[in-house]
Design an enzyme around this catalytic site. Structure first.
Site, PDB file in Angstrom:
ATOM      1  N   PHE A 268       0.787  -1.249   0.109  1.00 14.89           N
ATOM      2  CA  PHE A 268       0.039   0.081  -0.103  1.00 14.89           C
ATOM      3  C   PHE A 268       0.760   1.226   0.002  1.00 14.89           C
ATOM      4  O   PHE A 268       0.570   2.247   0.443  1.00 14.89           O
ATOM      5  CB  PHE A 268      -1.046  -0.074   1.220  1.00 14.89           C
ATOM      6  CG  PHE A 268      -2.203  -0.837   0.773  1.00 14.89           C
ATOM      7  CD1 PHE A 268      -2.176  -2.274   0.664  1.00 14.89           C
ATOM      8  CD2 PHE A 268      -3.424  -0.151   0.665  1.00 14.89           C
ATOM      9  CE1 PHE A 268      -3.197  -2.802   0.098  1.00 14.89           C
ATOM     10  CE2 PHE A 268      -4.662  -0.817   0.021  1.00 14.89           C
ATOM     11  CZ  PHE A 268      -4.413  -2.298  -0.229  1.00 14.89           C
ATOM     12  N   CYS A 279     -14.831   0.389  -1.174  1.00 19.69           N
ATOM     13  CA  CYS A 279     -14.663   0.480   0.443  1.00 19.69           C
ATOM     14  C   CYS A 279     -14.011   1.367   1.070  1.00 19.69           C
ATOM     15  O   CYS A 279     -14.300   2.148   1.527  1.00 19.69           O
ATOM     16  CB  CYS A 279     -14.060  -0.967   0.657  1.00 19.69           C
ATOM     17  SG  CYS A 279     -15.192  -2.514   0.607  1.00 19.69           S
ATOM     18  N   ARG A 346     -16.920   1.075  -9.219  1.00 18.96           N
ATOM     19  CA  ARG A 346     -17.505   1.906  -8.155  1.00 18.96           C
ATOM     20  C   ARG A 346     -16.301   2.849  -7.649  1.00 18.96           C
ATOM     21  O   ARG A 346     -15.209   2.164  -7.146  1.00 18.96           O
ATOM     22  CB  ARG A 346     -18.437   1.141  -7.319  1.00 18.96           C
ATOM     23  CG  ARG A 346     -19.570   0.688  -7.584  1.00 18.96           C
ATOM     24  CD  ARG A 346     -20.200  -0.391  -6.588  1.00 18.96           C
ATOM     25  NE  ARG A 346     -19.430  -1.303  -6.136  1.00 18.96           N
ATOM     26  CZ  ARG A 346     -19.663  -2.138  -5.434  1.00 18.96           C
ATOM     27  NH1 ARG A 346     -20.734  -2.005  -4.618  1.00 18.96           N
ATOM     28  NH2 ARG A 346     -19.028  -3.265  -5.036  1.00 18.96           N
TER      29      ARG A 346
END
Ligand code: UDX
Length: 475
Positions: A268, A279, A346
């Site tokens: 990350f 999310c 999304r």
């Protein structure tokens, strides 16, 4: 054990299928009748690696079934897993109306005592509200409801693997029976002993997961705190990338070395267009709102959110700098999904980039392995292509918006020949700048050199430079 799963979205389908795979008898229900029909026919309405195979094999083994009859579904399981959506409201709060509806349904329709498990991502203290609704609407006073929180840590694209081989299983419980029951449900996964029929690469099946038993409030907070931390990590890497551009450093070199510190870790820290998906953005917003309502100043997290929003502005600025006028330019896009290995768009950064390009009058062509159908429903004016070469043909610029590993393997020399102007803007730092520039591309990414590195200086030349007076000495 007999288990009911309410909600057949990403979380519900993966949870239901994997619990069936672990040997339980699972009934899944959803209020979308069309979705239930599709699932009854053994068709998975989402793209998630390994899910379709496991779903059909467990249906055939009569361990997994789907029904639109929610009343009978909630009565069939000893434990009910709530896996309904908690989308963001206008103000960033999580919309908990689906959880409320399900709680009232359970309270009014259930005829025997049950364990009700929150699997959906919810703000801390939702479990307490859930308990209240179940007790207030309960029809039969002999029926007892126990509530637990069991947050999921499923990444899209590897959700099945994450469920069957997790690093941790968090159980937020308030009584011994609930803990025992959940322990029994997860026993095959906790022991990491059951035969896993899908031998995908990187399966860490030998390592049993850690079981973490907490209060319900803590379990709920663990989920939001984890996702928000990941979001902050990405935004941190993105700010370092901006700094790299200013001081002439290379973000890949910087984060590689940072990640070697076990306290930081390598994951990350990929700089680029920032985080999207259903999310991370919504969980960050909901966590900020929870902090606000609780009187805690979490500006740090708000800033991480702002940094993420500014990635698109920065990328558009890079496009403008390189292309000058965007109007009437042929812009090719590689990658639409919010990340690789999913068809999910999304909150994908690609959507905002396309919206802005179209608003400025660009001609947009695009390709993605999985996400073209969903994107074409939003942007009918975009031309969707059969492959990367069609996207590149006569393009004035090529934008990389999703980190699909396949894009690394493309024949970039061929692509160079096809383009009208060999310009690449890599929004995911996927390609190697030196290789691209060697082919002849003008190549831009985040936090990495735009010029080819200078050849190593000969010792004699560097010695000469060292001995020459510096500017400050001269003046
Ligand atoms: C996330 C969490 O990882 C998972 O634990 C949780 O249960 C659900 O939310 P997911 O939404 O599938 O999973 O996506 P994730 O892999 O976390 O990636 C989120 C976004 O961050 C993607 O848009 C991805 O491209 C971006 N990202 C990720 C970066 O920009 N840089 C990175 O270094 C990592």
């Amino acid at each position: 054990m007999r288990i009911t799963v309410i909600g057949c979205g990403y979380v519900g389908l993966v949870t239901g299928t994997c619990l069936a795979e672990a040997g339980h008898q699972v009934v899944c229900t959803d209020n979308d009748a069309e979705r239930v029909q599709t699932l009854k026919a053994g068709v998975v309405p989402i793209y998630e690696p390994h899910l379709d195979g496991l779903l059909t094999s467990n249906m055939r083994a009569n361990r997994l079934s789907f029904t639109g009859d929610a009343d009978s579904a909630v009565n069939s399981g000893d434990a009910i897993f709530i896996c309904v959506g908690t989308p963001p409201k206008e103000n960033g709060d999580a919309d908990l109306s689906a959880i409320d509806n399900v709680a009232r349904l359970i309270a009014t329709e259930v005829h025997a005592s049950k364990l009700v498990v929150e699997k959906s991502t919810v703000p801390a203290q939702t479990g307490q509200q859930l308990k209240r609704v179940l007790s207030v609407y309960r029809r039969d006073s002999a029926v007892e409801f126990r509530v637990a929180s069991n947050p999921e840590f499923l990444r899209e694209g590897s959700a099945v693997e994450d469920f069957l081989h997790p690093e941790r299983i968090v159980l937020g419980v308030e009584d011994e029976n609930s803990e025992k029951q959940l322990h029994e449900i997860y026993r095959p996964i906790l022991e990491a002993k059951f035969h896993c029929p899908v031998h995908w690469s990187g399966c860490p099946s030998a390592t049993p997961p850690k079981l973490v038993v907490t209060t319900i409030n803590s379990a709920e907070l663990i989920k939001h705190a984890s996702n928000s931390f990941l979001a902050m990590k990405i935004s941190y890497a993105n700010m370092i990338a901006d700094l790299c551009e200013k001081v002439g450093a290379d973000i890949k070199e910087v984060v590689n070395a940072m990640g070697l510190d076990p306290r930081i870790g390598p994951q990350f820290l990929n700089a680029g267009l920032g985080f999207g998906g259903f999310c991370l953005p919504k969980d960050v917003q909901a966590f900020v709102r929870l902090a606000e309502r609780s009187g805690v100043n979490f500006n740090m997290l708000k800033e991480a959110e702002q940094v993420n929003k500014r990635r698109i502005d920065l990328f558009m600025e890079k496009i403008r700098q390189a292309l000058w006028v965007i109007k009437d330019k042929q812009v090719g896009i590689l990658g639409l999904a919010f990340k690789a290995n999913t068809d999910d768009i999304r909150f994908a950064p690609s959507l905002e980039v396309i919206r802005r390009l179209l608003a400025e009058g660009a001609q947009v062509r695009a390709y993605d392995q999985e996400a073209m159908d969903k994107t074409s429903a939003i942007f009918p004016q975009v031309q969707f292509c059969r492959g990367p070469h069609d996207v590149a043909r006569d393009a004035d610029a090529l934008l990389l918006l999703t980190e699909w590993p396949e894009f690394r393997q493309l024949d970039w020399t061929r692509i160079y020949e096809l383009m009208s102007r060999p310009l690449i803007l890599d929004g995911r730092n996927l390609l190697d700048p030196a290789t691209m520039m060697d082919i002849g591309f003008e190549y831009h990414s985040f936090g990495r050199p735009v010029e080819k590195p200078l050849p190593q200086l000969m010792p004699s030349a560097s010695a000469m430079l060292d001995s020459s007076p510096s500017i400050s000495q001269q003046t």
